[in-house]
Design a protein around this motif. Structure first.
Motif, PDB file in Angstrom:
ATOM      1  N   GLY B 320      14.781 -17.670 -19.209  1.00  0.00           N
ATOM      2  CA  GLY B 320      13.406 -17.217 -18.927  1.00  0.00           C
ATOM      3  C   GLY B 320      12.267 -18.021 -18.871  1.00  0.00           C
ATOM      4  O   GLY B 320      11.414 -18.054 -18.184  1.00  0.00           O
ATOM      5  N   ARG B 321      12.368 -18.737 -20.068  1.00  0.00           N
ATOM      6  CA  ARG B 321      11.317 -19.956 -19.946  1.00  0.00           C
ATOM      7  C   ARG B 321      11.373 -21.200 -19.005  1.00  0.00           C
ATOM      8  O   ARG B 321      10.395 -21.326 -18.828  1.00  0.00           O
ATOM      9  CB  ARG B 321      11.262 -20.628 -21.438  1.00  0.00           C
ATOM     10  CG  ARG B 321      10.957 -19.630 -22.693  1.00  0.00           C
ATOM     11  CD  ARG B 321      11.200 -20.282 -23.937  1.00  0.00           C
ATOM     12  NE  ARG B 321      10.718 -19.341 -25.076  1.00  0.00           N
ATOM     13  CZ  ARG B 321      10.836 -19.800 -26.471  1.00  0.00           C
ATOM     14  NH1 ARG B 321      11.318 -21.038 -26.960  1.00  0.00           N
ATOM     15  NH2 ARG B 321      10.648 -18.764 -27.408  1.00  0.00           N
ATOM     16  N   LEU B 323      12.626 -20.345 -16.143  1.00  0.00           N
ATOM     17  CA  LEU B 323      12.081 -19.876 -14.726  1.00  0.00           C
ATOM     18  C   LEU B 323      10.418 -19.586 -14.812  1.00  0.00           C
ATOM     19  O   LEU B 323       9.747 -19.776 -13.728  1.00  0.00           O
ATOM     20  CB  LEU B 323      12.693 -18.284 -14.437  1.00  0.00           C
ATOM     21  CG  LEU B 323      13.986 -18.343 -14.233  1.00  0.00           C
ATOM     22  CD1 LEU B 323      14.331 -16.931 -13.737  1.00  0.00           C
ATOM     23  CD2 LEU B 323      14.316 -19.232 -12.921  1.00  0.00           C
ATOM     24  N   ALA B 324       9.892 -19.297 -16.086  1.00  0.00           N
ATOM     25  CA  ALA B 324       8.427 -19.037 -16.205  1.00  0.00           C
ATOM     26  C   ALA B 324       7.845 -20.501 -15.911  1.00  0.00           C
ATOM     27  O   ALA B 324       6.638 -20.425 -15.040  1.00  0.00           O
ATOM     28  CB  ALA B 324       8.099 -18.541 -17.455  1.00  0.00           C
ATOM     29  N   ALA B 325       8.267 -21.461 -16.309  1.00  0.00           N
ATOM     30  CA  ALA B 325       7.705 -22.877 -16.048  1.00  0.00           C
ATOM     31  C   ALA B 325       7.870 -23.212 -14.582  1.00  0.00           C
ATOM     32  O   ALA B 325       6.819 -23.757 -13.877  1.00  0.00           O
ATOM     33  CB  ALA B 325       8.518 -23.892 -16.826  1.00  0.00           C
ATOM     34  N   VAL B 326       8.892 -22.818 -13.796  1.00  0.00           N
ATOM     35  CA  VAL B 326       9.140 -23.158 -12.426  1.00  0.00           C
ATOM     36  C   VAL B 326       7.929 -22.240 -11.653  1.00  0.00           C
ATOM     37  O   VAL B 326       7.359 -22.636 -10.822  1.00  0.00           O
ATOM     38  CB  VAL B 326      10.555 -22.678 -11.894  1.00  0.00           C
ATOM     39  CG1 VAL B 326      10.672 -22.768 -10.417  1.00  0.00           C
ATOM     40  CG2 VAL B 326      11.641 -23.665 -12.578  1.00  0.00           C
ATOM     41  N   GLY B 327       7.798 -21.022 -12.094  1.00  0.00           N
ATOM     42  CA  GLY B 327       6.650 -20.181 -11.508  1.00  0.00           C
ATOM     43  C   GLY B 327       5.437 -20.592 -11.581  1.00  0.00           C
ATOM     44  O   GLY B 327       4.452 -20.247 -10.926  1.00  0.00           O
TER      45      GLY B 327
END
Lengths: 405, 405
Positions: B320-321, B323-327
């Motif tokens: 999740g971290r 994906l959050a960084a990609v986002g």
């Protein structure tokens, strides 16, 4: 322990707003992890949300439902972010609104959902559903503190503040609560903040007020540079104080607007003070830039530098690391000979090097404080920006290495 | 301990290049902290430097003198960066070149100075000057390993590699050494790398070769996101192997060019493997982007996220971290439903959420390894980029909190 936070101040009730909490045992039992805000009819509501492309399911649903005059309930859970959960996560967020709407006798669109906690785990919808009657039964104007506690995750302390002022002869109250400690680099709002006032404010004006206040508060802090997937901030105006603003030129509005910003700044600073592992509260003032954007660019380059942050943790006036961060911020044609750096009141660097009158003892005296201001003067314009941040400690690593265990 | 670095390999001499080292006791006594490279006449030399606006005094002087056919000596000291030292620092760097020139009977402009170590302290020029005769007296073609050790700061291990290949019937050697462990996010080259070959390469072609190799190696690594004030990389070509390249279409040049890149990549990866506090060596592959720039933007957002880095330290597949960084990487119009995330061979997220067939056990098996590849497919183009980085551990904080004590 949080830097300079000495317990929650008294949170004053806001007429027209009631909070109820309940234990759904989302991550573990033994604490309230669901909070429900009930909003009186004829209130207005405004919201700002994360710009992270991977925004969480509840953020998508809250945006779709829209903070508006029709908004009746805010449903918040901690312990699970319902982020990175795909279509089932979206359905769970919608279903949670439906569950509140049935019990509260309103449309599902009148409910805005919010979640905070671990990313990527399915939301335990049934447990939340079973907890709702308890939250509704307990609704109270005195419920702000319980709500502030229910929305915490890695926060050490609950965060909230109230402000009262007399506007146009009426006593107006603004109360706000927030949570957040890690994954903090808001790009819209912070990791969950809820404010309410008993002033009445027209919908569009309320949204503008909140956006500007968020820019000067939640959007000016960083702990670790990681923008959350779940950031959201809501401001509710019930109008029950008997004073209403329809336009920004209305008498008393400027004062009200400033008070909302002050409440937001106090909450945003509380998040930094309770930043994961924080031992220092650092204010970074950048002055003399060509525009605000480049001042913020420099401030964030310094605020995100692990080398600067570990030096602060060590109370080491290692100003070379600050200059290096300024130098890599990417400013076009920066003349380093015009850059001046102060730690507190101590001029530490000037003309690209150490200030002639600087002494290590003077620098260390500032660094030993728990609250430190860095002032960076760029000498190329008149714009300025301010950002608040923390140091980087062993405990930051510990908290985040052990988060899911 | 460094990740997957098992001692320095044999460093082969390069005909026309000699190294001498000496102890100047710059930061503390008991080790060689000065290295001198002597370059035979008729060699060519190319260099790339940091883009940090606060570049160190030796970088300014080296750029002014220029890596060229006339370059005779490289003078390197560790223990002091001579950065943030203003006009006196610039004078010290110039004077150090003059001192070498007198002893080596050449023009001061034929000497390029380099410094690495603490920022903001005055360079102890006299101690360096007194150490020069010893360095000159010890000049030897066998001196690469001693030089690799003399230029270390927070490095745990010396870093170097040799490569031999037969080009146009001649045996050609390329040997390189590097230092670097923290303040690593090169934006031009790394925190000091020196390469030499006995092939002959025309000046302009050598510069182009080095720039391209640096982009694919030193400019694709990060430890902490902090671009150094002192980054520099030099490539010397002596021509003494009897093979010379004047143009990139020359027979054998493509092979030579690839070998230079391989040497640079091995050195760049060694810096990451010895990154401050590193316990993991992480390769971030971003694919399916619109262009290389946005792929690098995503790769660096992930590589710099303290939350991702601490999760790697904990061997926690907290995707999740990631994906959050990609986002939050700032890609315009990113469709998260098209993003796919692999940890090693394990597909961990697809369609904005956890992959249906993913199991925590499979993710954890990958995370327990010391060397891990993250593959992020953006699904919006055919560009790609690769970045190498480390985790964030207690030791990173320890090393940087105690650096000046």
């Amino acid at each position: 322990m949080p830097v300079g936070l000495s317990g929650l101040p008294e949170l004053l009730p806001v007429s027209g707003v009631r909070w109820g909490v309940a234990e759904a045992a989302i991550k573990r039992p033994g604490r309230n992890d669901v909070a429900l805000m009930e909003i009186a009819p004829d209130s207005s509501a405004a919201a700002v949300y994360t710009r992270n492309a991977f925004c969480a399911a509840p953020v998508s649903v809250a945006k779709r439902h829209g903070a508006a005059q029709a908004t009746r309930y805010l449903l918040i859970n901690s312990g699970n972010a319902n982020a990175g959960t795909g279509a089932p996560g979206l359905q769970a967020a919608l279903d949670s609104c439906r569950a509140v709407a049935e019990l509260g006798h309103c449309q599902p669109e009148a409910v805005l959902p919010f979640s905070t906690g671990v990313i990527g785990e399915p939301l335990p919808l049934e447990r939340i559903r079973r907890a709702l009657p308890q939250a509704l039964a307990g609704l109270s104007e005195q419920g702000w503190e319980a709500a502030a506690r229910a929305i915490m995750t890695t926060d050490i302390v609950p965060k909230g503040i109230s402000k009262q002022l007399v506007l146009n002869g009426k006593r107006v109250t603004i109360t706000g609560i927030a949570k957040g400690s890690g994954m903090i680099r808001p790009d819209m709002a912070t990791m969950l903040a809820y404010l309410a006032t008993d002033a009445g404010v027209a919908q569009a004006l309320l949204q503008q007020t909140l956006r500007q206040a968020a820019d000067r508060s939640f959007n000016s802090i960083t702990v670790d540079g990681d923008t959350s997937t779940n950031d959201a901030c809501v401001l509710v105006a019930t109008g029950q104080a008997g004073v209403t603003f329809a336009s920004e030129t209305d008498a008393g509005f400027a004062e009200f607007d400033a008070a909302v910003t002050q409440v937001c700044q106090a909450l945003a600073q509380a998040i930094v003070r309770d930043g994961e592992g924080a031992t220092k509260f650092i204010t970074i003032d950048v002055q003399g830039g060509r525009d605000t954007a480049e001042c913020r660019q420099v401030a964030y380059a310094v605020a995100h530098s692990p080398l600067v942050k570990t030096a602060f943790f060590a109370s080491d006036p290692n100003w070379g690391r600050i200059l290096a961060a300024v130098g890599r911020a990417g400013l076009d044609g920066l003349d380093v000979d015009k850059v001046t750096l102060h730690l507190g009141d101590v001029c530490i660097a000037r003309g690209g090097g150490r200030a002639a009158d600087y002494t290590e003892a003077a620098g260390q005296a500032v660094m030993r404080e728990a609250e430190i201001t860095i002032t960076i003067a760029l000498g190329r314009g008149s714009a300025e920006a301010r950002v608040w941040t923390t140091d980087l400690s062993y405990d930051y690593v510990k908290i985040n290495a052990e988060y899911r265990t």
